[in-house]
Design a protein around this motif. Structure first.
Motif, PDB file in Angstrom:
ATOM      1  N   SER A 133     -38.184  14.757  33.967  1.00 46.59           N
ATOM      2  CA  SER A 133     -38.127  13.820  32.840  1.00 46.59           C
ATOM      3  C   SER A 133     -37.171  12.689  33.185  1.00 46.59           C
ATOM      4  O   SER A 133     -36.326  12.815  34.071  1.00 46.59           O
ATOM      5  N   TYR A 134     -37.344  11.591  32.480  1.00 49.21           N
ATOM      6  CA  TYR A 134     -36.377  10.498  32.587  1.00 49.21           C
ATOM      7  C   TYR A 134     -36.262   9.799  31.236  1.00 49.21           C
ATOM      8  O   TYR A 134     -37.178   9.846  30.409  1.00 49.21           O
ATOM      9  N   LYS A 135     -35.142   9.169  31.045  1.00 47.23           N
ATOM     10  CA  LYS A 135     -34.919   8.314  29.875  1.00 47.23           C
ATOM     11  C   LYS A 135     -34.125   7.103  30.339  1.00 47.23           C
ATOM     12  O   LYS A 135     -33.072   7.252  30.968  1.00 47.23           O
ATOM     13  N   ILE A 136     -34.655   5.921  30.056  1.00 45.17           N
ATOM     14  CA  ILE A 136     -33.986   4.675  30.439  1.00 45.17           C
ATOM     15  C   ILE A 136     -33.789   3.819  29.192  1.00 45.17           C
ATOM     16  O   ILE A 136     -34.746   3.553  28.451  1.00 45.17           O
ATOM     17  N   VAL A 137     -32.563   3.412  28.979  1.00 51.62           N
ATOM     18  CA  VAL A 137     -32.226   2.493  27.888  1.00 51.62           C
ATOM     19  C   VAL A 137     -31.720   1.198  28.519  1.00 51.62           C
ATOM     20  O   VAL A 137     -30.743   1.213  29.282  1.00 51.62           O
ATOM     21  N   ILE A 138     -32.407   0.096  28.245  1.00 53.44           N
ATOM     22  CA  ILE A 138     -31.944  -1.207  28.729  1.00 53.44           C
ATOM     23  C   ILE A 138     -31.402  -2.000  27.553  1.00 53.44           C
ATOM     24  O   ILE A 138     -31.879  -1.880  26.424  1.00 53.44           O
ATOM     25  N   HIS A 139     -30.395  -2.793  27.832  1.00 53.41           N
ATOM     26  CA  HIS A 139     -29.745  -3.592  26.789  1.00 53.41           C
ATOM     27  C   HIS A 139     -29.857  -5.064  27.159  1.00 53.41           C
ATOM     28  O   HIS A 139     -29.362  -5.490  28.211  1.00 53.41           O
ATOM     29  N   ASP A 140     -30.518  -5.813  26.308  1.00 53.75           N
ATOM     30  CA  ASP A 140     -30.631  -7.266  26.487  1.00 53.75           C
ATOM     31  C   ASP A 140     -29.343  -7.893  25.954  1.00 53.75           C
ATOM     32  O   ASP A 140     -29.337  -8.551  24.916  1.00 53.75           O
ATOM     33  N   GLY A 141     -28.261  -7.662  26.689  1.00 54.88           N
ATOM     34  CA  GLY A 141     -26.942  -7.943  26.128  1.00 54.88           C
ATOM     35  C   GLY A 141     -26.157  -9.077  26.750  1.00 54.88           C
ATOM     36  O   GLY A 141     -24.983  -9.264  26.405  1.00 54.88           O
ATOM     37  N   LEU A 142     -26.764  -9.851  27.659  1.00 54.23           N
ATOM     38  CA  LEU A 142     -26.025 -10.980  28.227  1.00 54.23           C
ATOM     39  C   LEU A 142     -25.819 -12.066  27.170  1.00 54.23           C
ATOM     40  O   LEU A 142     -26.767 -12.519  26.528  1.00 54.23           O
ATOM     41  N   THR A 143     -24.581 -12.470  27.006  1.00 54.03           N
ATOM     42  CA  THR A 143     -24.245 -13.517  26.040  1.00 54.03           C
ATOM     43  C   THR A 143     -24.205 -14.877  26.740  1.00 54.03           C
ATOM     44  O   THR A 143     -24.188 -14.948  27.976  1.00 54.03           O
ATOM     45  N   PRO A 144     -24.186 -15.969  25.991  1.00 56.22           N
ATOM     46  CA  PRO A 144     -24.041 -17.287  26.628  1.00 56.22           C
ATOM     47  C   PRO A 144     -22.797 -17.367  27.507  1.00 56.22           C
ATOM     48  O   PRO A 144     -22.813 -18.023  28.564  1.00 56.22           O
ATOM     49  N   GLN A 145     -21.708 -16.709  27.090  1.00 53.88           N
ATOM     50  CA  GLN A 145     -20.491 -16.707  27.914  1.00 53.88           C
ATOM     51  C   GLN A 145     -20.723 -15.977  29.245  1.00 53.88           C
ATOM     52  O   GLN A 145     -20.198 -16.382  30.290  1.00 53.88           O
ATOM     53  N   ASP A 146     -21.508 -14.896  29.200  1.00 54.79           N
ATOM     54  CA  ASP A 146     -21.818 -14.168  30.432  1.00 54.79           C
ATOM     55  C   ASP A 146     -22.664 -15.016  31.380  1.00 54.79           C
ATOM     56  O   ASP A 146     -22.431 -15.025  32.600  1.00 54.79           O
ATOM     57  N   THR A 147     -23.649 -15.707  30.854  1.00 53.22           N
ATOM     58  CA  THR A 147     -24.501 -16.516  31.724  1.00 53.22           C
ATOM     59  C   THR A 147     -23.717 -17.647  32.379  1.00 53.22           C
ATOM     60  O   THR A 147     -23.956 -17.993  33.532  1.00 53.22           O
ATOM     61  N   VAL A 148     -22.759 -18.208  31.650  1.00 54.82           N
ATOM     62  CA  VAL A 148     -21.892 -19.238  32.241  1.00 54.82           C
ATOM     63  C   VAL A 148     -21.082 -18.651  33.391  1.00 54.82           C
ATOM     64  O   VAL A 148     -20.902 -19.279  34.444  1.00 54.82           O
ATOM     65  N   ALA A 149     -20.609 -17.430  33.207  1.00 56.12           N
ATOM     66  CA  ALA A 149     -19.821 -16.783  34.252  1.00 56.12           C
ATOM     67  C   ALA A 149     -20.672 -16.381  35.453  1.00 56.12           C
ATOM     68  O   ALA A 149     -20.193 -16.395  36.595  1.00 56.12           O
ATOM     69  N   LEU A 150     -21.934 -16.035  35.213  1.00 53.14           N
ATOM     70  CA  LEU A 150     -22.796 -15.552  36.289  1.00 53.14           C
ATOM     71  C   LEU A 150     -23.534 -16.662  37.032  1.00 53.14           C
ATOM     72  O   LEU A 150     -23.892 -16.490  38.207  1.00 53.14           O
ATOM     73  N   ASN A 151     -23.792 -17.772  36.392  1.00 47.05           N
ATOM     74  CA  ASN A 151     -24.602 -18.823  37.013  1.00 47.05           C
ATOM     75  C   ASN A 151     -24.074 -19.322  38.359  1.00 47.05           C
ATOM     76  O   ASN A 151     -24.876 -19.630  39.249  1.00 47.05           O
ATOM     77  N   PRO A 152     -22.758 -19.419  38.575  1.00 48.68           N
ATOM     78  CA  PRO A 152     -22.288 -19.872  39.895  1.00 48.68           C
ATOM     79  C   PRO A 152     -22.691 -18.951  41.045  1.00 48.68           C
ATOM     80  O   PRO A 152     -22.688 -19.390  42.200  1.00 48.68           O
ATOM     81  N   ARG A 153     -23.030 -17.712  40.758  1.00 51.97           N
ATOM     82  CA  ARG A 153     -23.480 -16.814  41.821  1.00 51.97           C
ATOM     83  C   ARG A 153     -24.835 -17.247  42.379  1.00 51.97           C
ATOM     84  O   ARG A 153     -25.093 -17.105  43.574  1.00 51.97           O
ATOM     85  N   MET A 154     -25.717 -17.724  41.509  1.00 49.97           N
ATOM     86  CA  MET A 154     -27.027 -18.211  41.935  1.00 49.97           C
ATOM     87  C   MET A 154     -27.311 -19.536  41.232  1.00 49.97           C
ATOM     88  O   MET A 154     -28.116 -19.606  40.291  1.00 49.97           O
ATOM     89  N   PRO A 155     -26.650 -20.617  41.648  1.00 48.65           N
ATOM     90  CA  PRO A 155     -26.771 -21.895  40.924  1.00 48.65           C
ATOM     91  C   PRO A 155     -28.186 -22.463  40.886  1.00 48.65           C
ATOM     92  O   PRO A 155     -28.524 -23.222  39.974  1.00 48.65           O
ATOM     93  N   LYS A 156     -29.033 -22.079  41.851  1.00 49.96           N
ATOM     94  CA  LYS A 156     -30.402 -22.590  41.850  1.00 49.96           C
ATOM     95  C   LYS A 156     -31.315 -21.810  40.898  1.00 49.96           C
ATOM     96  O   LYS A 156     -32.457 -22.209  40.671  1.00 49.96           O
TER      97      LYS A 156
END
Length: 285
Positions: A133-156
């Protein structure tokens, strides 16, 4: 000789060797066991691929997760090819241990990112194991602040919500080998009851998929995001829980093969003080 060949083949396949030793020592009972996937329970590794646009690797994303104690691996690929044993090859960087902006704890979360091509994820155990068996819970939890912090990793490939996203389990026969040429990125056929659509207009929600049965030793999933929009999409793997047993039988060929074409002969004096007569015969190992 038979035992030698068995050991030799196991050494060539370290996951099988580890599994055999753990079962032999009683560390992995044959009854059903539980396991979870998280940053606290495993190591995340990165691997460079031949793709011309491997922005994930350049941005510090990983592609291969290994459990600290159990023979469980989680891998990802935008351009999936399978080994003869069904394991994902050609890894691409889509995993990241990430601490959300404003988090009140020191725990990192397991972030799963997809970009222009649908990204495949596999959860694999060695042959002889059966995931029940398996159970997977995904969370659509990235906030605008998170995307600002992450975008420099892949600017394109900045994060965005251009279209609805998809996540779910995929049968092995429905895995599509995306092609970088001409942008041939096609969604697979998801399993009907193990699939969710993530609405771009309602961020913050959690989605769950699960299944029970004799599921084999490898599971495949796919995360399809913004695709042709050249934008990144990301969800947290908030819970990945497996139950498995180690009692499955399987056949593995143990026919010896010649690894060296050039023969080697050694001569050395035997200083035993005795004359020893022995019949020598040719033996290949």
């Amino acid at each position: 000789m038979k035992m030698y060949h068995n050991l030799r083949m196991l050494i060539k396949h370290p996951l099988m060797l580890v599994a055999a030793l753990l079962i032999g020592w009683g560390c992995l009972p044959l009854s059903a066991q539980n396991a979870t996937v998280s940053p606290q329970l495993g190591n995340l590794l990165a691997a460079y691929t031949h793709q011309s646009n491997e922005f994930g690797f350049e941005g510090g994303y990983g592609s291969y997760w290994q459990h600290n104690q159990l023979p469980i691996t989680v891998t990802c690929s935008d351009f999936p090819t399978l080994s003869k044993d069904g394991v994902l090859r050609n890894h691409t960087g889509n995993f990241l241990y990430y601490k959300p902006v404003g988090s009140k704890t020191d725990k990192e979360k397991f972030l799963f990112v997809t970009c222009t091509a649908p990204t495949y994820l596999s959860i694999a155990m060695p042959k002889g194991y059966n995931i029940t068996s398996y159970k997977i819970v995904i969370h659509d939890g990235l906030t605008p602040q998170d995307t600002v912090a992450l975008n420099p990793r892949m600017p394109k490939l900045p994060f965005a919500r251009a279209i609805n996203w998809k996540f779910g389990e995929v049968d092995k026969s429905h895995i599509r080998e995306n092609k970088e040429e001409k942008g041939q990125y096609i969604d697979p056929v998801f399993r009907r009851n193990e699939y969710v659509e993530i609405n771009k207009d309602t961020p913050g929600l959690r989605y769950t998929i699960h299944r029970e049965g004799n599921l084999g030793n490898i599971l495949y999933f796919c995360f399809s995001g913004n695709r042709r929009w050249w934008k990144s999409a990301g969800v947290y793997l908030e819970l990945v829980e497996l139950t498995f047993s180690a009692g499955n039988t399987f056949e593995y060929p143990l026919t010896p093969t010649i690894e060296h074409e050039n023969f080697v002969s050694l001569s050395s004096p035997s200083l035993t003080g005795k004359i020893i007569f022995h019949k020598f015969s040719r033996c290949f190992v």
